[in-house]
Enzyme design. Structure first.
Site, PDB file in Angstrom:
ATOM      1  N   SER A  63       5.760   4.743   4.412  1.00 62.60           N
ATOM      2  CA  SER A  63       4.440   5.271   4.026  1.00 62.60           C
ATOM      3  C   SER A  63       4.475   6.574   3.236  1.00 62.60           C
ATOM      4  CB  SER A  63       3.577   5.480   5.264  1.00 62.60           C
ATOM      5  OG  SER A  63       3.043   4.254   5.639  1.00 62.60           O
ATOM      6  N   LYS A  66       3.112   6.285  -0.109  1.00 62.27           N
ATOM      7  CA  LYS A  66       1.666   6.247  -0.371  1.00 62.27           C
ATOM      8  C   LYS A  66       1.198   7.490  -1.134  1.00 62.27           C
ATOM      9  CE  LYS A  66       0.799   3.442   3.758  1.00 62.27           C
ATOM     10  NZ  LYS A  66       0.423   3.461   5.191  1.00 62.27           N
ATOM     11  N   TYR A 191       2.733  -3.791  -2.561  1.00 57.18           N
ATOM     12  CA  TYR A 191       2.681  -2.805  -1.469  1.00 57.18           C
ATOM     13  C   TYR A 191       3.998  -2.779  -0.679  1.00 57.18           C
ATOM     14  CZ  TYR A 191       1.473  -0.790   3.051  1.00 57.18           C
ATOM     15  OH  TYR A 191       1.498  -0.037   4.202  1.00 57.18           O
ATOM     16  N   TYR A 243      -1.667   9.644  10.420  1.00 57.22           N
ATOM     17  CA  TYR A 243      -2.511   8.669  11.125  1.00 57.22           C
ATOM     18  C   TYR A 243      -3.338   9.371  12.195  1.00 57.22           C
ATOM     19  CZ  TYR A 243       1.037   5.981   8.800  1.00 57.22           C
ATOM     20  OH  TYR A 243       1.886   5.495   7.862  1.00 57.22           O
ATOM     21  N   VAL A 261       7.110   5.085   8.763  1.00 54.92           N
ATOM     22  CA  VAL A 261       7.725   4.490   9.952  1.00 54.92           C
ATOM     23  C   VAL A 261       9.237   4.309   9.818  1.00 54.92           C
ATOM     24  CG1 VAL A 261       5.653   3.346  10.834  1.00 54.92           C
ATOM     25  CG2 VAL A 261       7.180   2.107   9.267  1.00 54.92           C
TER      26      VAL A 261
END
Ligand code: GLU
Length: 307
Positions: A63, A66, A191, A243, A261
């Protein structure tokens, strides 16, 4: 400041914690990663760098990617992007479906999975196929890190494609609300490849310098974002980068940061440096357990934070 000795002190203090936490075994290709690894690197805005432990070990950035895709999408779509993805913390797990249903397919922010999938879709709309979108992201990573060796890991992407049922659900739900322009399969392929990029802590700390210097890489002097856009990405990393543990990370570390992760976390000290840490054991929120501790120690020992 003696950064080498600070990094060594952190390494010593976190060593007894290694092995705590759980690697991301929901992605089978990541299930066998050695949980005892630890590496930390910092790169200063003047180009000096320091590292400790496995700081030259490549790992799956997941992530953290992102932030790169969001940077590209913000450059391309500017404020229009916020019609499709908001900028509020979600307070929900990274792959939650519940909020998305209530909020008519508009993800809370670009750093939860649903938001990153929309961002990915917005990049495909430009190039018209998933491979070109991933190549654009890779080219951007090469440019910000001055390192063309960085690549995706096809078997990690493949593994997620075979087991990414939750991400597929998010994508289908958003498609049903009209918030994806391309086919679900096309968007997910992009993705998962974006998430499979592999970098070392040292490469990551170098790559994030554009966010430590108002959108312009302080070493190459290339401008990647306006100062206003860089401010917004840092703000989003502070409020949404971890998160539903984003508040706890801000409380403990006091820096904008983004986790993945794969066990990586990158944090930015505006005007000064970027810091990357890697330790694959995750806490219950999907953030590196030892990595979070190491960053907390760094800001405590140095007194450097944004507060
Ligand atoms: N590729 C991972 C997923 O979509 C990214 C999650 C993360 O790093 O937090 O589940």
């Amino acid at each position: 400041m003696n950064y080498s000795s600070i990094l060594n002190k952190i390494h010593q203090q976190v060593t007894p914690m290694l092995g705590q936490g759980k690697v991301a075994d929901y992605i089978p290709a990541l299930a066998n990663v050695d949980p005892n690894q630890f590496g930390m690197a910092i790169t200063l805005n003047n180009g000096d760098f320091y590292g400790v432990g496995d700081y030259k070990q490549t790992f799956s950035i997941q992530s953290i990617s992102k932030v790169f895709s969001f940077t590209l999408a913000l450059r391309e779509h500017k404020k229009k992007l916020y019609r499709r993805v908001w900028r509020e913390p979600s307070g929900d797990p990274f792959n939650s479906l519940v909020q998305l249903e209530h909020e008519a397919g508009i993800p809370r922010n670009p750093f939860i999975n649903a938001g990153a999938i929309v961002v990915c879709d917005s990049l495909i709309s430009k190039s018209n196929n998933n491979e070109a979108a991933v190549n654009d992201i890779l080219a951007f990573i090469h440019a910000i890190s001055s390192d063309a060796s960085i690549d995706t890991n096809k078997s990690v992407a493949e593994s997620e494609m075979q087991h990414g049922f939750r991400n597929a659900s998010l994508a289908h739900l958003m498609k049903s609300f009209g918030n994806l322009n391309n086919e679900v399969e096309e968007v997910l392929t992009a993705y998962f490849h974006q998430c499979s990029v592999e970098m070392t802590p040292l490469q990551l700390s170098r790559a994030f310098l554009y966010l430590a210097n108002n959108g312009t890489d302080p070493i190459s002097n290339k401008q990647f974002l306006t100062p206003g856009q860089a401010k917004r990405i840092n703000a989003l990393m502070l409020t949404c980068g971890h998160y539903d543990a984003s508040g706890d990370f801000a409380f403990r570390v006091g820096l904008p940061g983004k986790s993945g992760v794969g066990g990586g976390i990158v944090a930015v000290i505006p005007g000064k440096m970027a810091i990357a840490v890697y330790s694959p054991g995750l806490n219950e929120f999907g953030n590196s357990l030892v990595g979070t501790k190491a960053l907390e120690l760094f800001t405590s020992f140095t007194g450097l934070s944004i507060f």
